[in-house]
Design an enzyme around this catalytic site. Sequence first.
Site, PDB file in Angstrom:
ATOM      1  N   GLU A  90     -14.210   8.944   4.249  1.00 31.47           N
ATOM      2  CA  GLU A  90     -12.918   9.658   4.207  1.00 31.47           C
ATOM      3  C   GLU A  90     -12.619  10.298   2.855  1.00 31.47           C
ATOM      4  OE1 GLU A  90     -10.504   5.487   3.681  1.00 31.47           O
ATOM      5  OE2 GLU A  90      -9.389   7.196   4.408  1.00 31.47           O
ATOM      6  N   GLY A 122      -4.339  -3.734   2.731  1.00 32.91           N
ATOM      7  CA  GLY A 122      -4.888  -3.448   4.056  1.00 32.91           C
ATOM      8  C   GLY A 122      -5.695  -4.619   4.598  1.00 32.91           C
ATOM      9  N   MET A 182     -14.010   4.891   6.977  1.00 32.79           N
ATOM     10  CA  MET A 182     -13.186   4.570   5.816  1.00 32.79           C
ATOM     11  C   MET A 182     -14.047   4.542   4.557  1.00 32.79           C
ATOM     12  SD  MET A 182     -10.338   1.838   7.002  1.00 32.79           S
ATOM     13  CE  MET A 182      -8.882   2.424   7.869  1.00 32.79           C
ATOM     14  N   GLY A 183     -13.382   4.632   3.435  1.00 31.09           N
ATOM     15  CA  GLY A 183     -14.086   4.660   2.145  1.00 31.09           C
ATOM     16  C   GLY A 183     -13.394   5.661   1.257  1.00 31.09           C
ATOM     17  N   ARG A 184     -12.347   5.194   0.604  1.00 28.14           N
ATOM     18  CA  ARG A 184     -11.467   6.095  -0.132  1.00 28.14           C
ATOM     19  C   ARG A 184     -12.159   6.720  -1.347  1.00 28.14           C
ATOM     20  NH1 ARG A 184      -5.872   5.356   0.124  1.00 28.14           N
ATOM     21  NH2 ARG A 184      -6.121   3.155   0.623  1.00 28.14           N
ATOM     22  N   ILE A 235     -12.728  -0.907  12.404  1.00 29.78           N
ATOM     23  CA  ILE A 235     -13.820  -1.563  11.661  1.00 29.78           C
ATOM     24  C   ILE A 235     -13.307  -2.677  10.746  1.00 29.78           C
ATOM     25  CG2 ILE A 235     -15.183   0.571  11.690  1.00 29.78           C
ATOM     26  CD1 ILE A 235     -14.806   0.717   8.626  1.00 29.78           C
ATOM     27  N   ASP A 265     -13.932  -1.546   1.370  1.00 32.96           N
ATOM     28  CA  ASP A 265     -14.625  -0.448   0.681  1.00 32.96           C
ATOM     29  C   ASP A 265     -15.669  -0.957  -0.311  1.00 32.96           C
ATOM     30  OD1 ASP A 265     -12.982   1.167   2.096  1.00 32.96           O
ATOM     31  OD2 ASP A 265     -11.792   1.875   0.413  1.00 32.96           O
ATOM     32  N   GLY A 316      -6.668  -6.526  -2.773  1.00 39.32           N
ATOM     33  CA  GLY A 316      -7.517  -5.540  -3.438  1.00 39.32           C
ATOM     34  C   GLY A 316      -7.104  -5.343  -4.889  1.00 39.32           C
ATOM     35  N   ASP A 317      -7.528  -4.233  -5.476  1.00 39.70           N
ATOM     36  CA  ASP A 317      -7.296  -4.070  -6.919  1.00 39.70           C
ATOM     37  C   ASP A 317      -5.811  -3.986  -7.267  1.00 39.70           C
ATOM     38  OD1 ASP A 317      -7.164  -1.613  -5.690  1.00 39.70           O
ATOM     39  OD2 ASP A 317      -8.269  -0.527  -7.229  1.00 39.70           O
TER      40      ASP A 317
END
Length: 441
Positions: A311, A90, A255-257, A366, A212, A181-182
């Site tokens: 989220e 993302g 956002m913020g899984r 954002i 995040d 990301g990871d």
Amino acid sequence: VTDLSAADLAIPVLGPSRYASPIATLLGDRRTSAHYVAADDRVLVDDTLAMASARNVAVADLPAFEAGGPRREIYFDPIHTRAAIVTCGGLCPGLNDVIRGLVLELSRQYGVNEIYGFRNGYQGMVAEAGLDPIGLSPDVVGRIHEQGGTMLGTSRGAQDPDRVVDRLVELGIDILFVLGGDGSMRGAQGIVDAATARGLDLAVVGVPKTIDNDIPFIDHSFGFQTAFSTAKDAIRAAHIEASAVPQGVGLVRLMGRHSGFIACYAALANNDADFVLIPEVPFRLEGADGLLARLRHRVTEQGHAVVVVAEGAGQHLLRRNPAQTDASGNAKLHDIGQLLGQRITDHFAAAGAPLVLRYLDPSYSIRSVPANAYDAAYCVRLAHTAVHAAMAGRTGLVVGRWHGRFVHLPIALATGSRNQVDPNGDLWLAVLEATGQPAFS
Ligand code: F6P
């Protein structure tokens, strides 16, 4: 205290450094100081006496990271070195700043002039995609940092590492920078393993990317500050809307899984939120101590209230569908924002209480913005650290900043766990202090 051995923190090196670094003159005779870590020093993992003492080892044996930064000798001969960059997953503010920082440092400081950008994430790294990499130079990356997004394009999902390595060999790439990301970093480790199995001289260096802020062992990820600053504006708007009407409730989904850092920091930034809900702290809706009754009480008391929900919060309240994941392997979440909106509406109606609900979801806005000045500067410093590491023949690592120091982290360490808001930590305590919300659990 995380159990960490020296082997967990070791960074693979392709071979001895034989070339004098063009950066050496800038280094002078620097030694470790309050603001500089010499290349032969180490950065401690622990930063409290209690954590360090709990390990029960001699000071010299305390777990420590390899320091980031330029080396006096380097592994790759710049004139004969080809580098490539790929952006995966993302979007995140600052991707273009990191690309530009890599290109400028490689070319202006080290004299590496063959630099390529793969298109559309790992997808563009296999021959079948039919996408030629873009040639990158200081001119090409000229003003890209003024725009959000990534000039290279991105995608989710991995590719067969052997096919990726085939392509890197075909193009003669010596150094690959992965911004992701990871999931993308696990893909990078796959490329390292495939290259090592073939005995190739390939350096793979990651720059961890996540709004995040969920990568462990880094103070914070680039773009995070820009993302929560932008999210803060949505909370301010919710507060203005809610306080302009009688019995107003502003509900903001962010956002913020799995990690609620954006929600916490955005809420602290303007202190307008009355409740912050994050994945790390379960909450109840019903009952005298539940969110709904407390929210109604707060609205009665002050005339309005603002609820910020990450989220990934409250997933225990929603029907589970564990089979669904996205191309990065992330669980697809249910919409907690819509559920809360409905339950708040129903609760106020059942109590005969008036309500004007304003629901805001700034969503992708954002993370698609350009980096703010702080993040832009941080991106450049991460890019420099990544170039220094690669030119010195380091591989299988990501660069990061830990307790203010730039360090090299093995990819396995960066992907082995998740950074989350600690319900017993000082950040969550600050949120509880700022909002006045109860602990719920
Ligand atoms: O992983 C970062 C993140 O911003 C998450 O907070 C969010 O769930 C996800 O990306 C959404 O991204 P996409 O729609 O691109 O999968």
